[in-house]
Scaffold this motif. Structure first.
Motif, PDB file in Angstrom:
ATOM      1  N   PRO A 197      44.517 -14.226   1.824  1.00 23.49           N
ATOM      2  CA  PRO A 197      45.621 -13.933   3.210  1.00 23.49           C
ATOM      3  C   PRO A 197      46.878 -14.923   3.398  1.00 23.49           C
ATOM      4  CG  PRO A 197      43.538 -14.018   3.903  1.00 23.49           C
ATOM      5  CD  PRO A 197      43.426 -14.358   2.196  1.00 23.49           C
ATOM      6  N   ASN A 198      46.940 -16.431   3.250  1.00 25.26           N
ATOM      7  CA  ASN A 198      47.790 -17.076   3.524  1.00 25.26           C
ATOM      8  C   ASN A 198      48.326 -18.488   3.028  1.00 25.26           C
ATOM      9  OD1 ASN A 198      49.632 -17.890   5.166  1.00 25.26           O
ATOM     10  ND2 ASN A 198      48.978 -18.156   7.068  1.00 25.26           N
ATOM     11  N   PRO A 199      48.769 -18.018   1.936  1.00 23.11           N
ATOM     12  CA  PRO A 199      48.479 -18.780  -0.178  1.00 23.11           C
ATOM     13  C   PRO A 199      49.543 -20.379   0.020  1.00 23.11           C
ATOM     14  CG  PRO A 199      49.132 -16.937  -0.542  1.00 23.11           C
ATOM     15  CD  PRO A 199      48.681 -16.568   0.924  1.00 23.11           C
ATOM     16  N   ARG A 200      50.783 -20.182   1.287  1.00 20.50           N
ATOM     17  CA  ARG A 200      51.900 -20.985   1.679  1.00 20.50           C
ATOM     18  C   ARG A 200      51.562 -22.145   2.717  1.00 20.50           C
ATOM     19  NH1 ARG A 200      56.138 -17.447   2.636  1.00 20.50           N
ATOM     20  NH2 ARG A 200      54.852 -15.676   1.266  1.00 20.50           N
ATOM     21  N   PHE A 201      50.124 -21.470   3.515  1.00 22.32           N
ATOM     22  CA  PHE A 201      49.817 -22.575   4.487  1.00 22.32           C
ATOM     23  C   PHE A 201      49.200 -23.165   4.396  1.00 22.32           C
ATOM     24  CE2 PHE A 201      46.929 -23.225   7.807  1.00 22.32           C
ATOM     25  CZ  PHE A 201      47.820 -23.528   9.104  1.00 22.32           C
ATOM     26  N   TYR A 202      47.846 -23.067   2.699  1.00 20.38           N
ATOM     27  CA  TYR A 202      46.363 -23.373   2.535  1.00 20.38           C
ATOM     28  C   TYR A 202      46.781 -24.285   1.723  1.00 20.38           C
ATOM     29  CZ  TYR A 202      43.659 -20.829   5.580  1.00 20.38           C
ATOM     30  OH  TYR A 202      42.747 -19.712   6.907  1.00 20.38           O
ATOM     31  N   ASP A 203      47.999 -23.879   1.237  1.00 18.47           N
ATOM     32  CA  ASP A 203      48.360 -25.177   0.080  1.00 18.47           C
ATOM     33  C   ASP A 203      49.352 -26.184   0.993  1.00 18.47           C
ATOM     34  OD1 ASP A 203      49.800 -26.086  -2.244  1.00 18.47           O
ATOM     35  OD2 ASP A 203      51.420 -25.187  -2.114  1.00 18.47           O
ATOM     36  N   VAL A 204      49.659 -26.306   2.391  1.00 24.67           N
ATOM     37  CA  VAL A 204      50.146 -27.404   2.880  1.00 24.67           C
ATOM     38  C   VAL A 204      48.626 -28.130   3.563  1.00 24.67           C
ATOM     39  CG1 VAL A 204      50.975 -28.100   4.853  1.00 24.67           C
ATOM     40  CG2 VAL A 204      52.168 -26.633   2.730  1.00 24.67           C
ATOM     41  N   HIS A 205      47.917 -26.984   4.223  1.00 29.60           N
ATOM     42  CA  HIS A 205      47.083 -27.271   4.778  1.00 29.60           C
ATOM     43  C   HIS A 205      45.150 -26.769   4.342  1.00 29.60           C
ATOM     44  CE1 HIS A 205      50.107 -26.539   7.649  1.00 29.60           C
ATOM     45  NE2 HIS A 205      49.611 -27.501   8.723  1.00 29.60           N
ATOM     46  N   ARG A 206      44.905 -28.219   3.695  1.00 27.83           N
ATOM     47  CA  ARG A 206      44.043 -27.344   2.289  1.00 27.83           C
ATOM     48  C   ARG A 206      42.326 -27.251   2.817  1.00 27.83           C
ATOM     49  NH1 ARG A 206      46.030 -29.058  -3.405  1.00 27.83           N
ATOM     50  NH2 ARG A 206      48.767 -28.452  -3.182  1.00 27.83           N
ATOM     51  N   SER A 207      42.116 -28.035   4.203  1.00 28.96           N
ATOM     52  CA  SER A 207      40.539 -28.420   4.685  1.00 28.96           C
ATOM     53  C   SER A 207      41.046 -28.131   5.782  1.00 28.96           C
ATOM     54  CB  SER A 207      40.715 -29.517   4.203  1.00 28.96           C
ATOM     55  OG  SER A 207      39.206 -30.352   4.836  1.00 28.96           O
ATOM     56  N   THR A 208      41.169 -26.859   6.451  1.00 31.81           N
ATOM     57  CA  THR A 208      41.254 -26.421   7.804  1.00 31.81           C
ATOM     58  C   THR A 208      39.833 -26.193   8.427  1.00 31.81           C
ATOM     59  OG1 THR A 208      41.920 -24.218   7.676  1.00 31.81           O
ATOM     60  CG2 THR A 208      43.494 -25.414   7.859  1.00 31.81           C
ATOM     61  N   ARG A 209      39.524 -26.127   9.486  1.00 35.93           N
ATOM     62  CA  ARG A 209      38.185 -25.774   9.535  1.00 35.93           C
ATOM     63  C   ARG A 209      37.824 -24.769   9.503  1.00 35.93           C
ATOM     64  NH1 ARG A 209      35.990 -27.515  15.562  1.00 35.93           N
ATOM     65  NH2 ARG A 209      36.830 -29.843  14.762  1.00 35.93           N
ATOM     66  N   TYR A 210      38.922 -23.695  10.088  1.00 39.35           N
ATOM     67  CA  TYR A 210      38.657 -22.059  10.377  1.00 39.35           C
ATOM     68  C   TYR A 210      38.837 -21.760   8.349  1.00 39.35           C
ATOM     69  CZ  TYR A 210      39.813 -17.244   8.536  1.00 39.35           C
ATOM     70  OH  TYR A 210      39.585 -15.894   8.705  1.00 39.35           O
ATOM     71  N   LEU A 211      39.690 -22.232   7.014  1.00 35.67           N
ATOM     72  CA  LEU A 211      39.336 -22.723   6.359  1.00 35.67           C
ATOM     73  C   LEU A 211      38.174 -22.615   5.059  1.00 35.67           C
ATOM     74  CD1 LEU A 211      40.959 -21.894   3.467  1.00 35.67           C
ATOM     75  CD2 LEU A 211      41.405 -23.642   3.016  1.00 35.67           C
ATOM     76  N   ASN A 212      37.428 -23.578   5.328  1.00 29.87           N
ATOM     77  CA  ASN A 212      36.210 -24.027   5.615  1.00 29.87           C
ATOM     78  C   ASN A 212      35.009 -23.269   5.490  1.00 29.87           C
ATOM     79  OD1 ASN A 212      37.275 -26.845   4.379  1.00 29.87           O
ATOM     80  ND2 ASN A 212      37.104 -27.428   6.122  1.00 29.87           N
ATOM     81  N   ARG A 213      35.171 -22.665   6.517  1.00 35.22           N
ATOM     82  CA  ARG A 213      34.041 -21.445   7.173  1.00 35.22           C
ATOM     83  C   ARG A 213      34.128 -20.417   6.162  1.00 35.22           C
ATOM     84  NH1 ARG A 213      34.845 -22.838  12.447  1.00 35.22           N
ATOM     85  NH2 ARG A 213      36.375 -20.309  12.774  1.00 35.22           N
ATOM     86  N   HIS A 214      35.258 -19.550   6.448  1.00 36.00           N
ATOM     87  CA  HIS A 214      36.034 -18.523   5.286  1.00 36.00           C
ATOM     88  C   HIS A 214      35.213 -18.725   3.990  1.00 36.00           C
ATOM     89  CE1 HIS A 214      37.025 -15.071   4.620  1.00 36.00           C
ATOM     90  NE2 HIS A 214      37.869 -14.879   4.466  1.00 36.00           N
TER      91      HIS A 214
END
Length: 228
Positions: A197-214
């Motif tokens: 859903p937000n690949p450019r953001f997660y390219d920079v922020h690769r280990s956010t709490r939300y990403l890990n949970r999702h």
């Protein structure tokens, strides 16, 4: 004046017809030929080259059999759990997304199927307009009628964005895990699916709490998913 309006409407209808034929011919070609690029890839490259004129996209086509089954399951679990069952539109999902957006007063859920996302990526701009949504529906209908679910998923996994200038499963596997698309394990696949859903953001922020949970939620659902 009336004659001028009739002439304009006739030209407009002719242009719409010609465009639909152009789309149809492309889809027929892509049934057994791989797209070299997409409208969305071209648009992103143009934006990137405004900053770096010599920039190129990272993308390498790989056939369906050389893409990890874990990634196929993860993407379907994350983006379109009824992919193999519906005919391009998940009406329950669309209704649920509409209710969420209405409750929040803004767009927080999309409800688009994998087929709809592919239609948009192949042909359309990122601007949200009634015309674009209507055309997306027409293209989705064409894709579903002319291509197998396996082919739709194969193209989708090879052309979707997975980071700044990163497109497709092979480039994503190399970019994030220094491996290839076939070797992706369950956890890696779930993480890539969570980024969609937000690949450019997660390219920079690769280990956010939300990403890990999702990613963990997607991995738990993967075993329940049917793949073509």
């Amino acid at each position: 004046m009336k004659q001028g309006i009739k002439w304009f409407l006739s030209l407009l209808l002719l242009w719409i017809f010609i465009y639909q034929v152009w789309v149809l011919l492309h889809i027929l070609w892509w049934v057994d030929h791989n797209p070299e690029s997409t409208a969305f890839m071209d648009a992103r490259l143009e934006v990137i080259q405004e900053r770096r004129p010599d920039a190129k996209l990272q993308q390498q086509w790989v056939p369906y059999a050389r893409i990890s089954t874990h990634l196929k399951r993860a993407v379907i679990a994350a983006e379109d759990s009824k992919f193999v069952e519906h005919e391009g539109f998940d009406w329950v999902g669309i209704e649920t997304a509409f209710e969420k957006n209405l409750k929040k007063g803004k767009i927080v859920a999309g409800g688009s199927t994998i087929s709809q996302q592919l239609a948009k990526n192949l042909f359309l701009s990122g601007h949200r307009t009634p015309w674009r949504k209507a055309q997306e529906a027409v293209i989705t209908f064409m894709l579903e009628k002319l291509m197998s679910k396996r082919r739709i998923l194969e193209i989708y996994l090879n052309v979707i964005e997975w980071g700044e200038g990163v497109f497709g499963a092979e480039a994503a596997a190399r970019h994030y895990f220094h491996g290839n698309a076939r070797a992706l394990g369950p956890a890696q696949a779930a993480r890539l699916a969570a980024m969609i859903p937000n690949p450019r953001f997660y390219d920079v922020h690769r280990s956010t709490r939300y990403l890990n949970r999702h990613a963990a939620t997607i991995q738990a659902r993967m075993r329940l998913v049917k793949i073509p």
